[in-house]
Scaffold this motif. Structure first.
Motif, PDB file in Angstrom:
ATOM      1  N   LYS A  98     -26.471  90.456  72.583  1.00 17.24           N
ATOM      2  CA  LYS A  98     -27.704  91.215  72.747  1.00 17.24           C
ATOM      3  C   LYS A  98     -27.396  92.701  72.930  1.00 17.24           C
ATOM      4  N   PRO A  99     -27.081  93.383  71.846  1.00 18.37           N
ATOM      5  CA  PRO A  99     -26.814  94.819  71.971  1.00 18.37           C
ATOM      6  C   PRO A  99     -28.086  95.554  72.376  1.00 18.37           C
ATOM      7  N   LYS A 100     -27.907  96.712  73.036  1.00 14.22           N
ATOM      8  CA  LYS A 100     -29.068  97.404  73.589  1.00 14.22           C
ATOM      9  C   LYS A 100     -29.618  98.498  72.666  1.00 14.22           C
ATOM     10  N   CYS A 101     -29.109  98.573  71.449  1.00  8.98           N
ATOM     11  CA  CYS A 101     -29.514  99.661  70.550  1.00  8.98           C
ATOM     12  C   CYS A 101     -31.014  99.839  70.476  1.00  8.98           C
ATOM     13  N   TRP A 102     -31.726  98.714  70.319  1.00  9.35           N
ATOM     14  CA  TRP A 102     -33.156  98.815  70.011  1.00  9.35           C
ATOM     15  C   TRP A 102     -34.027  98.983  71.246  1.00  9.35           C
ATOM     16  N   ASN A 103     -33.398  99.076  72.427  1.00 11.82           N
ATOM     17  CA  ASN A 103     -34.195  99.448  73.597  1.00 11.82           C
ATOM     18  C   ASN A 103     -34.778 100.842  73.404  1.00 11.82           C
ATOM     19  N   CYS A 104     -34.026 101.700  72.731  1.00  6.62           N
ATOM     20  CA  CYS A 104     -34.489 103.075  72.523  1.00  6.62           C
ATOM     21  C   CYS A 104     -34.694 103.380  71.041  1.00  6.62           C
ATOM     22  N   HIS A 105     -33.675 103.128  70.231  1.00  3.41           N
ATOM     23  CA  HIS A 105     -33.835 103.378  68.795  1.00  3.41           C
ATOM     24  C   HIS A 105     -34.830 102.377  68.218  1.00  3.41           C
ATOM     25  N   LEU A 106     -35.606 102.836  67.267  1.00  3.97           N
ATOM     26  CA  LEU A 106     -36.577 101.935  66.649  1.00  3.97           C
ATOM     27  C   LEU A 106     -35.835 100.947  65.760  1.00  3.97           C
ATOM     28  N   SER A 107     -36.069  99.679  65.963  1.00  8.46           N
ATOM     29  CA  SER A 107     -35.359  98.680  65.166  1.00  8.46           C
ATOM     30  C   SER A 107     -36.046  98.524  63.807  1.00  8.46           C
ATOM     31  N   PRO A 108     -35.290  98.013  62.836  1.00  8.79           N
ATOM     32  CA  PRO A 108     -35.885  97.825  61.510  1.00  8.79           C
ATOM     33  C   PRO A 108     -37.128  96.930  61.558  1.00  8.79           C
ATOM     34  N   MET A 109     -37.184  96.053  62.565  1.00  6.87           N
ATOM     35  CA  MET A 109     -38.346  95.164  62.688  1.00  6.87           C
ATOM     36  C   MET A 109     -39.597  95.933  63.095  1.00  6.87           C
ATOM     37  N   GLU A 110     -39.397  97.130  63.717  1.00  6.77           N
ATOM     38  CA  GLU A 110     -40.538  97.860  64.245  1.00  6.77           C
ATOM     39  C   GLU A 110     -41.044  98.932  63.298  1.00  6.77           C
ATOM     40  N   THR A 111     -40.319  99.153  62.198  1.00  7.59           N
ATOM     41  CA  THR A 111     -40.748 100.212  61.278  1.00  7.59           C
ATOM     42  C   THR A 111     -41.515  99.603  60.114  1.00  7.59           C
ATOM     43  N   TYR A 143     -19.749 102.868  68.539  1.00 10.37           N
ATOM     44  CA  TYR A 143     -19.451 103.449  69.851  1.00 10.37           C
ATOM     45  C   TYR A 143     -18.809 104.828  69.690  1.00 10.37           C
ATOM     46  N   LYS A 144     -17.837 104.906  68.755  1.00  9.87           N
ATOM     47  CA  LYS A 144     -17.183 106.194  68.504  1.00  9.87           C
ATOM     48  C   LYS A 144     -18.186 107.188  67.934  1.00  9.87           C
ATOM     49  N   TRP A 145     -19.013 106.726  67.022  1.00 10.76           N
ATOM     50  CA  TRP A 145     -20.008 107.612  66.403  1.00 10.76           C
ATOM     51  C   TRP A 145     -20.938 108.202  67.448  1.00 10.76           C
ATOM     52  N   MET A 169     -28.746 115.125  77.852  1.00 15.78           N
ATOM     53  CA  MET A 169     -28.698 113.785  78.428  1.00 15.78           C
ATOM     54  C   MET A 169     -28.127 112.845  77.385  1.00 15.78           C
ATOM     55  N   ASP A 170     -27.107 112.097  77.772  1.00 18.25           N
ATOM     56  CA  ASP A 170     -26.608 111.031  76.921  1.00 18.25           C
ATOM     57  C   ASP A 170     -27.221 109.747  77.482  1.00 18.25           C
ATOM     58  N   TYR A 171     -28.360 109.365  76.911  1.00 18.16           N
ATOM     59  CA  TYR A 171     -29.109 108.237  77.492  1.00 18.16           C
ATOM     60  C   TYR A 171     -28.309 106.947  77.461  1.00 18.16           C
ATOM     61  N   HIS A 172     -27.311 106.891  76.541  1.00 16.07           N
ATOM     62  CA  HIS A 172     -26.471 105.701  76.478  1.00 16.07           C
ATOM     63  C   HIS A 172     -25.740 105.465  77.806  1.00 16.07           C
ATOM     64  N   ARG A 173     -25.469 106.543  78.524  1.00 17.17           N
ATOM     65  CA  ARG A 173     -24.610 106.421  79.705  1.00 17.17           C
ATOM     66  C   ARG A 173     -25.359 106.412  81.023  1.00 17.17           C
ATOM     67  N   CYS A 174     -26.633 106.827  81.009  1.00 15.95           N
ATOM     68  CA  CYS A 174     -27.359 106.998  82.270  1.00 15.95           C
ATOM     69  C   CYS A 174     -27.543 105.654  82.974  1.00 15.95           C
ATOM     70  N   ILE A 175     -27.179 105.619  84.264  1.00 16.59           N
ATOM     71  CA  ILE A 175     -27.328 104.385  85.038  1.00 16.59           C
ATOM     72  C   ILE A 175     -28.553 104.431  85.943  1.00 16.59           C
TER      73      ILE A 175
END
Ligand code: SF4
Ligand code: SF4
Lengths: 259, 126
Positions: free
Chosen positions: B112-125, B63-65, A148-154
Protein backbone atom coordinates in the motif's frame (compact mmCIF):
# COMPACT_ATOMS: atom_id res chain seq x y z
CA UNK A 1 18.82 44.88 -24.28
CA UNK A 2 16.48 44.73 -27.23
CA UNK A 3 18.56 42.02 -28.87
CA UNK A 4 18.54 39.93 -25.74
CA UNK A 5 14.75 40.13 -25.54
CA UNK A 6 14.34 39.19 -29.16
CA UNK A 7 16.65 36.25 -28.68
CA UNK A 8 14.53 35.07 -25.76
CA UNK A 9 11.41 35.40 -27.79
CA UNK A 10 12.76 33.61 -30.83
CA UNK A 11 13.97 30.79 -28.62
CA UNK A 12 10.54 30.48 -27.09
CA UNK A 13 8.64 30.63 -30.35
CA UNK A 14 10.88 28.08 -31.97
CA UNK A 15 10.35 25.77 -29.04
CA UNK A 16 6.61 26.29 -29.27
CA UNK A 17 6.72 24.94 -32.82
CA UNK A 18 8.73 21.93 -31.70
CA UNK A 19 6.36 21.27 -28.86
CA UNK A 20 3.50 21.31 -31.35
CA UNK A 21 5.22 18.60 -33.35
CA UNK A 22 5.93 16.62 -30.23
CA UNK A 23 2.28 16.58 -29.25
CA UNK A 24 1.18 15.69 -32.78
CA UNK A 25 3.61 12.80 -33.05
CA UNK A 26 2.90 11.52 -29.55
CA UNK A 27 6.33 12.34 -28.10
CA UNK A 28 4.93 14.44 -25.29
CA UNK A 29 2.42 12.48 -23.26
CA UNK A 30 -1.06 13.94 -23.44
CA UNK A 31 -1.66 12.99 -19.85
CA UNK A 32 -3.80 15.18 -17.69
CA UNK A 33 -2.70 14.30 -14.16
CA UNK A 34 -0.65 17.07 -12.52
CA UNK A 35 0.30 18.62 -15.83
CA UNK A 36 3.95 18.26 -16.76
CA UNK A 37 4.94 21.34 -18.62
CA UNK A 38 8.11 21.04 -20.60
CA UNK A 39 10.79 22.17 -20.76
CA UNK A 40 12.20 21.65 -17.30
CA UNK A 41 15.38 22.74 -15.60
CA UNK A 42 18.22 20.52 -16.74
CA UNK A 43 20.91 21.02 -14.15
CA UNK A 44 21.16 21.07 -10.41
CA UNK A 45 20.65 24.74 -9.54
CA UNK A 46 23.50 26.63 -7.93
CA UNK A 47 22.72 27.11 -4.27
CA UNK A 48 22.33 30.73 -3.17
CA UNK A 49 22.51 32.28 -6.64
CA UNK A 50 18.88 33.37 -6.68
CA UNK A 51 16.88 34.63 -3.71
CA UNK A 52 13.22 35.03 -4.55
CA UNK A 53 11.41 37.86 -2.83
CA UNK A 54 8.08 39.63 -2.91
CA UNK A 55 6.99 43.21 -2.41
CA UNK A 56 3.37 44.00 -1.51
CA UNK A 57 2.08 47.50 -2.17
CA UNK A 58 -0.62 47.72 0.49
CA UNK A 59 -1.77 51.14 -0.80
CA UNK A 60 -3.25 49.51 -3.88
CA UNK A 61 -4.80 46.50 -2.15
CA UNK A 62 -8.62 46.70 -1.99
CA UNK A 63 -10.01 46.01 1.46
CA UNK A 64 -12.58 43.34 0.68
CA UNK A 65 -10.91 41.83 -2.36
CA UNK A 66 -10.04 38.14 -2.02
CA UNK A 67 -9.03 37.44 -5.63
CA UNK A 68 -5.39 36.49 -4.97
CA UNK A 69 -6.31 34.36 -1.95
CA UNK A 70 -8.90 32.44 -3.95
CA UNK A 71 -6.54 32.00 -6.92
CA UNK A 72 -3.71 30.65 -4.74
CA UNK A 73 -5.93 28.35 -2.73
CA UNK A 74 -7.57 26.99 -5.86
CA UNK A 75 -4.31 26.40 -7.73
CA UNK A 76 -2.69 24.57 -4.83
CA UNK A 77 -5.72 22.59 -3.69
CA UNK A 78 -5.79 24.28 -0.28
CA UNK A 79 -8.81 22.86 1.57
CA UNK A 80 -11.53 25.15 2.83
CA UNK A 81 -12.55 24.12 6.35
CA UNK A 82 -15.10 26.30 8.10
CA UNK A 83 -13.89 26.01 11.70
CA UNK A 84 -10.97 28.07 13.02
CA UNK A 85 -9.14 25.02 14.34
CA UNK A 86 -9.17 23.23 11.00
CA UNK A 87 -8.54 26.32 8.88
CA UNK A 88 -5.73 25.95 6.29
CA UNK A 89 -4.24 29.06 4.73
CA UNK A 90 -1.33 29.86 2.43
CA UNK A 91 -2.12 33.53 1.98
CA UNK A 92 -4.67 35.56 3.92
CA UNK A 93 -5.71 39.06 4.95
CA UNK A 94 -5.81 40.76 8.31
CA UNK A 95 -5.67 44.21 9.89
CA UNK A 96 -2.56 46.36 10.39
CA UNK A 97 -2.58 45.67 14.13
CA UNK A 98 -2.59 41.91 13.56
CA UNK A 99 -0.08 41.79 10.74
CA UNK A 100 2.37 44.26 12.31
CA UNK A 101 1.69 43.73 16.03
CA UNK A 102 5.13 44.92 17.09
CA UNK A 103 5.28 48.06 14.96
CA UNK A 104 6.23 50.92 17.24
CA UNK A 105 4.53 53.81 15.44
CA UNK A 106 2.10 55.55 17.82
CA UNK A 107 -0.40 57.47 15.76
CA UNK A 108 -1.16 55.31 12.77
CA UNK A 109 -3.32 57.05 10.16
CA UNK A 110 -6.91 55.91 9.99
CA UNK A 111 -6.34 55.06 6.33
CA UNK A 112 -3.75 52.47 7.33
CA UNK A 113 -5.89 51.18 10.18
CA UNK A 114 -8.72 50.65 7.72
CA UNK A 115 -6.71 48.78 5.13
CA UNK A 116 -6.38 45.03 4.99
CA UNK A 117 -2.90 43.54 4.80
CA UNK A 118 -1.85 40.38 3.04
CA UNK A 119 0.18 37.79 4.87
CA UNK A 120 1.97 34.71 3.64
CA UNK A 121 5.10 32.75 4.50
CA UNK A 122 8.02 35.20 4.55
CA UNK A 123 10.56 32.67 3.27
CA UNK A 124 12.88 33.95 5.97
CA UNK A 125 16.63 33.87 5.44
CA UNK A 126 17.13 32.66 9.01
CA UNK A 127 13.96 30.62 9.14
CA UNK A 128 13.21 29.34 12.64
CA UNK A 129 10.89 26.70 11.21
CA UNK A 130 13.75 24.95 9.39
CA UNK A 131 15.71 24.75 12.64
CA UNK A 132 12.79 23.33 14.55
CA UNK A 133 11.93 20.61 12.07
CA UNK A 134 13.38 17.29 13.25
CA UNK A 135 13.02 15.52 9.90
CA UNK A 136 14.24 18.26 7.56
CA UNK A 137 10.82 18.19 5.92
CA UNK A 138 10.99 21.97 6.15
CA UNK A 139 14.17 23.14 4.52
CA UNK A 140 15.81 26.09 2.82
CA UNK A 141 15.97 25.62 -0.91
CA UNK A 142 18.78 26.66 -3.25
CA UNK A 143 16.73 29.68 -4.36
CA UNK A 144 15.84 31.08 -0.94
CA UNK A 145 12.42 29.45 -0.77
CA UNK A 146 11.57 27.76 2.50
CA UNK A 147 10.05 24.57 1.16
CA UNK A 148 8.05 21.71 2.58
CA UNK A 149 8.87 18.17 1.56
CA UNK A 150 5.47 16.69 2.37
CA UNK A 151 6.88 13.21 1.83
CA UNK A 152 8.90 13.59 5.02
CA UNK A 153 6.62 15.56 7.35
CA UNK A 154 5.63 13.56 10.44
CA UNK A 155 3.17 16.17 11.70
CA UNK A 156 4.99 17.02 14.93
CA UNK A 157 4.07 20.74 14.44
CA UNK A 158 7.36 22.02 15.90
CA UNK A 159 7.58 24.29 12.87
CA UNK A 160 4.19 25.84 13.66
CA UNK A 161 5.39 26.68 17.14
CA UNK A 162 8.62 28.10 15.74
CA UNK A 163 7.13 30.34 13.03
CA UNK A 164 6.52 33.82 14.47
CA UNK A 165 4.09 34.73 11.70
CA UNK A 166 1.46 31.98 11.87
CA UNK A 167 2.30 31.02 8.30
CA UNK A 168 1.72 27.34 8.82
CA UNK A 169 -1.44 25.24 9.08
CA UNK A 170 -1.91 21.67 10.18
CA UNK A 171 -4.15 19.17 8.45
CA UNK A 172 -6.22 17.86 11.34
CA UNK A 173 -8.55 16.18 8.87
CA UNK A 174 -8.25 14.67 5.41
CA UNK A 175 -7.93 17.82 3.28
CA UNK A 176 -9.52 16.16 0.26
CA UNK A 177 -12.93 16.29 1.91
CA UNK A 178 -12.79 20.10 1.84
CA UNK A 179 -11.48 20.76 -1.67
CA UNK A 180 -14.56 21.69 -3.62
CA UNK A 181 -13.04 22.66 -6.96
CA UNK A 182 -9.92 20.49 -7.36
CA UNK A 183 -7.08 21.70 -9.53
CA UNK A 184 -4.87 19.40 -11.60
CA UNK A 185 -1.94 21.81 -11.29
CA UNK A 186 -0.69 20.62 -7.90
CA UNK A 187 -1.09 17.61 -5.60
CA UNK A 188 -3.14 17.77 -2.42
CA UNK A 189 -1.78 17.10 1.05
CA UNK A 190 -2.80 14.32 3.42
CA UNK A 191 -4.08 14.24 6.95
CA UNK A 192 -1.34 14.80 9.52
CA UNK A 193 1.03 17.09 7.63
CA UNK A 194 1.71 20.80 7.96
CA UNK A 195 1.40 23.02 4.91
CA UNK A 196 2.14 26.59 3.87
CA UNK A 197 2.89 28.89 0.94
CA UNK A 198 5.59 27.55 -1.40
CA UNK A 199 6.26 30.87 -3.19
CA UNK A 200 4.80 29.08 -6.21
CA UNK A 201 7.94 26.99 -6.71
CA UNK A 202 5.70 24.77 -8.85
CA UNK A 203 5.06 27.70 -11.20
CA UNK A 204 8.60 29.12 -11.13
CA UNK A 205 9.94 25.88 -12.52
CA UNK A 206 7.64 26.42 -15.51
CA UNK A 207 8.82 30.01 -15.96
CA UNK A 208 5.61 31.50 -14.50
CA UNK A 209 5.17 34.15 -11.82
CA UNK A 210 3.28 33.36 -8.58
CA UNK A 211 -0.46 32.73 -8.85
CA UNK A 212 -1.43 35.58 -6.48
CA UNK A 213 0.54 38.08 -8.54
CA UNK A 214 -1.01 36.85 -11.77
CA UNK A 215 -4.53 37.02 -10.34
CA UNK A 216 -4.31 40.47 -8.74
CA UNK A 217 -6.06 43.12 -10.85
CA UNK A 218 -4.41 46.01 -8.94
CA UNK A 219 -0.73 45.12 -9.47
CA UNK A 220 -0.19 44.92 -5.73
CA UNK A 221 2.63 42.36 -5.99
CA UNK A 222 6.17 42.60 -7.32
CA UNK A 223 8.11 39.36 -7.44
CA UNK A 224 11.74 38.87 -8.33
CA UNK A 225 15.30 37.97 -7.46
CA UNK A 226 16.54 39.88 -4.42
CA UNK A 227 20.13 39.02 -5.36
CA UNK A 228 19.84 40.83 -8.69
CA UNK A 229 20.30 44.60 -8.27
CA UNK A 230 18.59 45.16 -11.65
CA UNK A 231 15.38 43.28 -10.81
CA UNK A 232 12.09 45.18 -10.49
CA UNK A 233 11.82 44.30 -6.84
CA UNK A 234 15.30 45.59 -6.01
CA UNK A 235 14.63 48.81 -7.96
CA UNK A 236 11.48 49.37 -5.89
CA UNK A 237 13.28 48.57 -2.64
CA UNK A 238 15.88 51.13 -3.67
CA UNK A 239 13.35 53.91 -4.27
CA UNK A 240 10.63 53.21 -1.68
CA UNK A 241 10.47 52.93 2.08
CA UNK A 242 9.37 49.41 2.94
CA UNK A 243 8.53 47.41 6.03
CA UNK A 244 8.82 43.77 7.04
CA UNK A 245 6.88 41.77 9.59
CA UNK A 246 8.56 41.61 13.01
CA UNK A 247 12.01 42.59 11.67
CA UNK A 248 13.33 42.73 15.24
CA UNK A 249 13.30 38.92 15.43
CA UNK A 250 16.12 38.71 12.91
CA UNK A 251 14.43 36.15 10.69
CA UNK A 252 15.12 38.39 7.66
CA UNK A 253 11.86 37.99 5.75
CA UNK A 254 11.85 37.98 1.94
CA UNK A 255 8.40 39.57 1.85
CA UNK A 256 8.37 43.39 1.98
CA UNK A 257 5.51 45.83 2.40
CA UNK A 258 4.93 49.35 1.15
CA UNK A 259 2.65 51.00 3.69
CA UNK B 1 3.05 9.34 -48.23
CA UNK B 2 0.13 11.08 -46.60
CA UNK B 3 2.23 11.53 -43.50
CA UNK B 4 5.07 13.29 -45.27
CA UNK B 5 2.61 15.69 -46.94
CA UNK B 6 1.12 16.49 -43.55
CA UNK B 7 4.60 16.98 -42.14
CA UNK B 8 5.52 19.54 -44.78
CA UNK B 9 2.23 21.38 -44.48
CA UNK B 10 2.77 21.72 -40.74
CA UNK B 11 6.41 22.75 -41.19
CA UNK B 12 5.63 25.46 -43.72
CA UNK B 13 2.61 26.67 -41.76
CA UNK B 14 4.69 26.90 -38.57
CA UNK B 15 7.39 28.94 -40.25
CA UNK B 16 4.87 31.35 -41.72
CA UNK B 17 3.25 31.75 -38.28
CA UNK B 18 6.66 32.21 -36.69
CA UNK B 19 7.51 34.96 -39.17
CA UNK B 20 4.21 36.75 -38.63
CA UNK B 21 4.62 36.63 -34.87
CA UNK B 22 8.04 38.22 -35.08
CA UNK B 23 6.75 41.02 -37.32
CA UNK B 24 4.15 41.95 -34.77
CA UNK B 25 6.45 41.53 -31.81
CA UNK B 26 9.05 44.12 -32.94
CA UNK B 27 7.83 47.00 -30.77
CA UNK B 28 6.45 45.40 -27.68
CA UNK B 29 9.05 42.92 -26.48
CA UNK B 30 8.92 42.56 -22.71
CA UNK B 31 11.48 41.18 -20.33
CA UNK B 32 10.37 37.93 -18.74
CA UNK B 33 10.15 38.43 -14.96
CA UNK B 34 11.01 34.86 -14.14
CA UNK B 35 13.71 33.25 -16.30
CA UNK B 36 12.30 30.74 -18.74
CA UNK B 37 13.73 27.30 -18.06
CA UNK B 38 16.34 26.10 -20.55
CA UNK B 39 15.09 23.49 -22.96
CA UNK B 40 15.80 19.81 -22.63
CA UNK B 41 14.85 17.21 -25.15
CA UNK B 42 12.60 14.87 -23.23
CA UNK B 43 11.61 11.53 -24.65
CA UNK B 44 8.73 9.66 -23.09
CA UNK B 45 8.27 7.04 -25.75
CA UNK B 46 10.41 4.42 -24.06
CA UNK B 47 10.96 3.13 -20.56
CA UNK B 48 13.83 4.45 -18.50
CA UNK B 49 15.12 0.91 -17.88
CA UNK B 50 14.21 -2.64 -18.98
CA UNK B 51 10.89 -3.91 -17.62
CA UNK B 52 12.50 -6.55 -15.36
CA UNK B 53 14.68 -4.09 -13.57
CA UNK B 54 11.82 -1.59 -13.31
CA UNK B 55 9.56 -4.24 -11.83
CA UNK B 56 12.16 -4.93 -9.15
CA UNK B 57 13.44 -1.40 -8.58
CA UNK B 58 10.78 1.17 -9.46
CA UNK B 59 10.31 2.09 -5.82
CA UNK B 60 13.97 2.98 -5.41
CA UNK B 61 13.87 4.96 -8.64
CA UNK B 62 10.83 6.92 -7.49
CA UNK B 63 12.40 7.47 -4.08
CA UNK B 64 15.55 8.89 -5.66
CA UNK B 65 13.51 10.99 -8.07
CA UNK B 66 11.43 12.58 -5.38
CA UNK B 67 14.44 13.38 -3.22
CA UNK B 68 16.59 14.83 -5.94
CA UNK B 69 13.83 16.83 -7.64
CA UNK B 70 12.23 18.20 -4.48
CA UNK B 71 15.34 18.72 -2.39
CA UNK B 72 18.13 19.58 -4.82
CA UNK B 73 16.07 20.81 -7.76
CA UNK B 74 17.60 18.37 -10.19
CA UNK B 75 14.60 17.48 -12.31
CA UNK B 76 16.00 15.52 -15.25
CA UNK B 77 16.81 11.81 -15.19
CA UNK B 78 19.45 10.60 -17.62
CA UNK B 79 19.00 6.91 -18.43
CA UNK B 80 21.84 4.45 -19.07
CA UNK B 81 21.44 4.91 -22.83
CA UNK B 82 21.61 8.69 -22.55
CA UNK B 83 17.93 9.54 -23.05
CA UNK B 84 16.43 12.09 -20.68
CA UNK B 85 13.24 12.09 -18.68
CA UNK B 86 11.54 14.53 -16.37
CA UNK B 87 11.48 13.13 -12.85
CA UNK B 88 7.74 13.02 -12.51
CA UNK B 89 5.01 10.46 -11.99
CA UNK B 90 3.61 11.83 -15.22
CA UNK B 91 6.63 10.54 -17.10
CA UNK B 92 5.70 7.00 -16.03
CA UNK B 93 1.96 7.34 -16.31
CA UNK B 94 2.12 9.18 -19.61
CA UNK B 95 3.09 5.87 -21.24
CA UNK B 96 1.58 3.41 -18.80
CA UNK B 97 -1.81 4.97 -19.25
CA UNK B 98 -3.81 1.91 -18.27
CA UNK B 99 -5.65 3.20 -15.21
CA UNK B 100 -4.99 -0.02 -13.32
CA UNK B 101 -1.28 -0.14 -14.14
CA UNK B 102 -0.15 0.46 -10.55
CA UNK B 103 -3.11 -1.06 -8.78
CA UNK B 104 -3.10 -4.52 -10.38
CA UNK B 105 0.25 -5.54 -8.94
CA UNK B 106 -0.04 -3.62 -5.72
CA UNK B 107 -3.35 -5.27 -4.90
CA UNK B 108 -1.99 -8.70 -5.75
CA UNK B 109 1.14 -8.16 -3.64
CA UNK B 110 -0.84 -6.39 -0.92
CA UNK B 111 1.47 -3.37 -0.80
CA UNK B 112 0.00 0.00 0.00
CA UNK B 113 2.24 2.82 -1.20
CA UNK B 114 1.20 6.28 -0.05
CA UNK B 115 1.66 8.08 -3.39
CA UNK B 116 -2.02 8.66 -3.99
CA UNK B 117 -2.70 10.15 -0.57
CA UNK B 118 -1.55 13.41 -2.13
CA UNK B 119 -0.85 12.90 -5.83
CA UNK B 120 -3.96 12.36 -7.90
CA UNK B 121 -4.13 8.71 -8.88
CA UNK B 122 -4.98 7.63 -12.41
CA UNK B 123 -8.28 6.34 -11.01
CA UNK B 124 -9.22 9.87 -9.94
CA UNK B 125 -8.50 11.67 -13.19
CA UNK B 126 -10.90 11.97 -16.10
S1 SF4 C 1 7.44 32.89 7.81
FE1 SF4 C 1 7.36 31.18 9.25
S2 SF4 C 1 7.11 29.38 7.94
FE2 SF4 C 1 7.82 31.03 6.61
S3 SF4 C 1 10.08 30.80 6.58
FE3 SF4 C 1 9.59 32.30 8.19
S4 SF4 C 1 9.46 31.04 10.05
FE4 SF4 C 1 9.31 29.62 8.34
S1 SF4 D 1 5.26 19.23 11.40
FE1 SF4 D 1 6.41 18.40 9.65
S2 SF4 D 1 7.45 20.20 8.75
FE2 SF4 D 1 6.74 20.81 10.78
S3 SF4 D 1 8.50 20.44 12.14
FE3 SF4 D 1 7.25 18.57 12.21
S4 SF4 D 1 8.08 17.23 10.59
FE4 SF4 D 1 8.90 19.32 10.22
Amino acid sequence: MMNQQRREFIKKTAFGVLAGFGAASGLVPAFSLEKTILPVWDETPVSGKIRWGMLIDTRKCKKDCQICVTACHHEHNVPHFKTRKDEIKWIWKNSYKNIFPTATDQFVTSDVLNRSFLALCNHCVDAPCTRACPTEATFKRWDGIVAMDYHRCIGCRFCMAACPYGSRSFNWQDPRTAIHDPSLAYPTRQQGVVEKCNFCSDRLVRGLQPACLEACPEQVFTFGDLNDPQSDIRMLLETTVTMQRKPELGTKPSVFYII
Amino acid sequence: MKNSKLFWTITIFSFVLFGLFNLFRQGEAETPKVPAPPQVAIDSTKCIAPADSMRANHMQVLYKWRNSSVRTGHRVHVAANGSRFEKSLNTCLGCHDNKLFCFNCHMYANVKPKCWNCHLSPMETP
